[in-house]
Design an enzyme around this catalytic site. Structure first.
Site, PDB file in Angstrom:
ATOM      1  N   SER A 120     -40.981 -51.224 -67.463  1.00 25.76           N
ATOM      2  CA  SER A 120     -41.015 -50.627 -69.442  1.00 25.76           C
ATOM      3  C   SER A 120     -39.870 -51.588 -69.764  1.00 25.76           C
ATOM      4  CB  SER A 120     -41.275 -49.262 -69.429  1.00 25.76           C
ATOM      5  OG  SER A 120     -39.919 -48.428 -68.687  1.00 25.76           O
ATOM      6  N   ASP A 130     -45.765 -50.644 -72.000  1.00 24.36           N
ATOM      7  CA  ASP A 130     -46.338 -49.751 -71.370  1.00 24.36           C
ATOM      8  C   ASP A 130     -47.494 -49.285 -70.550  1.00 24.36           C
ATOM      9  OD1 ASP A 130     -47.958 -47.819 -71.423  1.00 24.36           O
ATOM     10  OD2 ASP A 130     -47.339 -46.854 -73.475  1.00 24.36           O
ATOM     11  N   HIS A 133     -44.969 -39.537 -42.203  1.00 27.09           N
ATOM     12  CA  HIS A 133     -44.239 -40.368 -40.902  1.00 27.09           C
ATOM     13  C   HIS A 133     -44.384 -40.024 -39.072  1.00 27.09           C
ATOM     14  CE1 HIS A 133     -42.585 -42.702 -44.559  1.00 27.09           C
ATOM     15  NE2 HIS A 133     -41.326 -42.178 -44.571  1.00 27.09           N
TER      16      HIS A 133
END
Ligand code: BG6
Length: 471
Positions: free
Chosen positions: A51, A92, A237
Site C-alpha cells: 500500500s 489497496d 515446524h
C-alpha cells in the site's frame, strides 16, 4: 524424490510479492532473491506490491539495504541484475484497480507466482482479487504461515484458495522444510538400511524435540498475543519434524508419496488434552510492547504426543519450544530402550541415559549416535560416547531461497498439503482454548518446572548443549 512430476511443470515467468514493504520481505525475501539471482535461479520480472506510495527507485533502495543488512554484497552484477528485475505497484488490496495495475506491470508474463507475504486477514481480498482479474489462470500462489489459527480457519482458508487455484498450484510455506538439516531427516531415514529394524516401538523408548530460543518476542508482541508458542512453532515446524521422523516409507519415488505418508502421521496423532500440555510465559513478557497486562499467552509450550499407529504405539513424543530460554538451539533425541538385562554396574538406565540418536538441527547441523564404550581399566564401566555422522556442510542454501525457487519451478516437495495441514490442526484444536493457565519462568532457564514433571515418567529433557560450530 528426483523423479517427480514437477519435471514436466512449466516454470513461473514472473514473481509477484504481496507485502513487499513488510518485515518478512526485508529480512528474508530480498536476501533470498539476491541469492537466487547469484545462483542463476531467478531471471524473470519481480513485481512488488504494497500500500505504500513508493517509486520503483525506493523499492530498489529498500532491496539493496535489506541485502546489505543480511550480509556482504559479494556479487555486484547479480545485485544490479536483481534490481533491474524489480517493478512496483502500490494500491489497496480491496480495490480492483490494484489488480488491473498489477496486470499491466506483469506485461507479457502469463504464469506468475503470487507470493502472499501479508497478514492472513488480507488473504481473502488478494486471492479473490487475483481470481476476478484473471491473474490466477496458470498462476501459482505461495502462502506464508500462519496457515489459519485453528482447524476451522485453516479449512476456510483452504476453501478460499481452492476456489481460485488448484491444489498443485498452491504452495504453503513452512520454512523449516527448506532447512538442510530437516531434509536430511528424510534422507537419513530412507537412504540407510540399518535404521529401519530399530525405528519402531520395539527399540525406541521415546522421542524428544526441543526448539529453544534465547531471545524474547523481539517487538512481535501483537503477533504473539494472537498466536502463542503452540500456534507459532509447534503445530507447524515441530509437527513437520515429527512427521518426517514418524512416517512410513513412501510407496514410490515422488513427493506426492511423501505428502501422503506425512498426512497419515498427523491423522494418527491422538488429539491433545489439557493435561498433555504445559504452557509457560517468561517473566517480563507482560511488559513487552503490545502485550496485555494480564496476558495468558504462552511463550513456552511443552507437550506429550501419542501416535496411534502400528509402528509407534506406546512411544511417547515430547515436544517443547520457548522464547527466552537458556540457549538458541534445535535438536531431536530418539532415545533407544536400554539392554534387556543389566550386565554391568553402570548399564543404562542406572546412569540415566540410554543410547540415542541425535539430530542437531540448529545452530549447527549434526547427526550423532550415542553408544557406550568401556573405559580402560579393571572395572567394567564405561562412558556414553557419540559417533558423529555429519557436520555442517558449506554452501547450504537458505530456506527461502530454496523454497521460492522450488515453488516457481512447480516443485511442491517441500510444501505442506491441504489434508496434512488440517489434520495437524485437528490434533491441537482441543487445547487451543481449553488449557491450564501459563506458568511463569525465568528468562535464561529451560522453562517452567511443570515441563519436567510432564516428562518425568519417561526420563528427563535433554537440554541441547552449545556445540562448537565448525565451518
Ligand atoms: C517462525 C516463528 O516461524 O520461526 C518465530 O514465527 C521463530 O517465532 C522462528 O523464532 C524460528 O525459525 P528459525 O529458522 O529461526 O529457527
Amino acid at each position: 524424490m528426483s523423479k517427480t512430476k514437477h519435471r514436466d511443470a512449466v516454470p513461473s515467468d514472473a514473481l509477484v510479492i504481496f507485502g513487499v514493504s513488510g518485515d518478512l520481505a526485508h529480512k528474508k525475501i530480498f536476501p533470498a532473491l539476491y541469492a537466487m539471482v547469484k545462483h542463476g535461479i531467478l531471471n524473470v520480472p519481480v513485481v512488488g506490491i504494497a500500500s505504500s506510495q513508493w517509486s520503483v527507485a525506493q523499492l530498489r533502495k529498500r532491496a539493496r539495504d535489506a541485502i546489505k543488512e543480511s550480509g556482504k554484497i559479494d556479487d555486484k552484477p547479480a545485485l544490479d541484475h536483481l534490481l533491474s528485475l524489480l517493478g512496483y505497484v502500490s494500491g489497496d488490496y480491496n480495490d480492483p484497480h490494484t489488480f488491473t495495475a498489477l496486470k499491466a506491470a506483469l506485461g507479457d508474463a502469463r504464469r506468475p507466482a503470487h507470493y502472499l507475504a501479508i497478514p492472513p486477514v488480507l488473504f481473502e481480498a488478494v486471492v479473490k482479487g487475483l481470481g476476478v482479474a484473471g491473474l490466477a489462470d496458470q498462476a501459482r500462489v505461495i502462502v506464508e504461515k500462519p496457515f489459519g489459527r485453528d482447524l476451522a480457519s485453516a479449512q476456510q482458508l483452504n476453501r478460499l484458495l481452492r476456489s481460485v487455484f488448484t491444489e498443485d498450484a498452491i504452495f504453503r510455506i513452512d520454512h523449516y522444510l527448506g532447512k538442510e538439516a530437516i531434509m536430511n531427516i528424510l534422507y537419513f531415514r530412507f537412504a540407510n538400511s540399518f535404521l529401519e529394524p530399530i525405528w519402531n516401538r520395539n527399540c525406541v523408548a521415546s522421542v524428544q524435540i526441543t526448539l529453544a530460543e534465547d531471545f524474547g518476542v523481539k517487538g512481535r508482541g501483537a503477533f504473539y498475543e494472537s498466536a502463542g508458542c503452540l500456534r507459532d512453532v509447534i503445530q507447524n515446524h515441530l509437527f513437520q519434524i515429527v512427521a518426517l521422523l514418524a512416517m512410513e516409507p513412501p510407496a514410490y519415488q515422488g513427493y506426492g508419496a511423501v505428502h501422503s505418508e506425512k498426512a497419515k502421521v498427523f491423522q494418527a496423532m491422538r488429539p491433545l488434552r489439557p493435561d498433555d500440555v504445559v504452557r509457560g510465559q517468561y517473566a517480563g513478557y507482560r511488559k513487552e510492547p503490545d502485550v496485555a497486562k494480564h496476558s495468558d499467552v504462552e511463550t513456552f509450550c511443552a507437550l506429550r504426543l501419542s501416535i496411534d499407529s502400528w509402528r509407534w504405539e506406546g512411544v511417547p513424543w515430547y515436544l517443547r519450544s520457548g522464547k527466552c530460554l537458556a540457549a538458541t538451539a534445535a535438536e531431536v533425541i530418539v532415545e533407544l530402550k536400554p539392554p534387556p538385562q543389566r550386565l554391568f554396574d553402570d548399564s543404562a538406565p542406572a546412569d540415566g541415559r540410554a543410547n540415542y540418536l541425535r539430530f542437531r538441527l540448529s545452530p549447527n547441523t549434526a547427526v550423532a549416535l550415542a553408544a557406550r564404550v568401556k573405559r580402560a581399566g579393571k572395572e567394567f564401566v564405561g562412558d556414553q560416547r557419540e559417533l558423529y555422522l555429519l557436520e555442517q556442510q558449506p554452501g547450504e542454501a537458505r530456506p527461502y531461497e530454496r523454497l521460492l525457487g522450488d515453488a516457481m519451478a512447480g516443485n511442491g516437495a517441500l510444501f505442506t498439503r491441504e489434508d496434512a495441514v488440517e489434520a495437524a490442526w485437528a490434533v491441537v484444536d482441543p487445547v487451543l482454548e481449553k488449557h491450564h493457565r501459563v506458568h511463569s519462568y525465568k528468562p535464561g532457564s529451560w522453562g517452567p518446572k511443570q515441563a519436567d514433571a510432564l516428562i518425568a515418567a519417561d526420563g528427563s529433557w535433554y537440554n541441547p548443549l552449545l556445540e562448537k560450530v565448525t565451518k
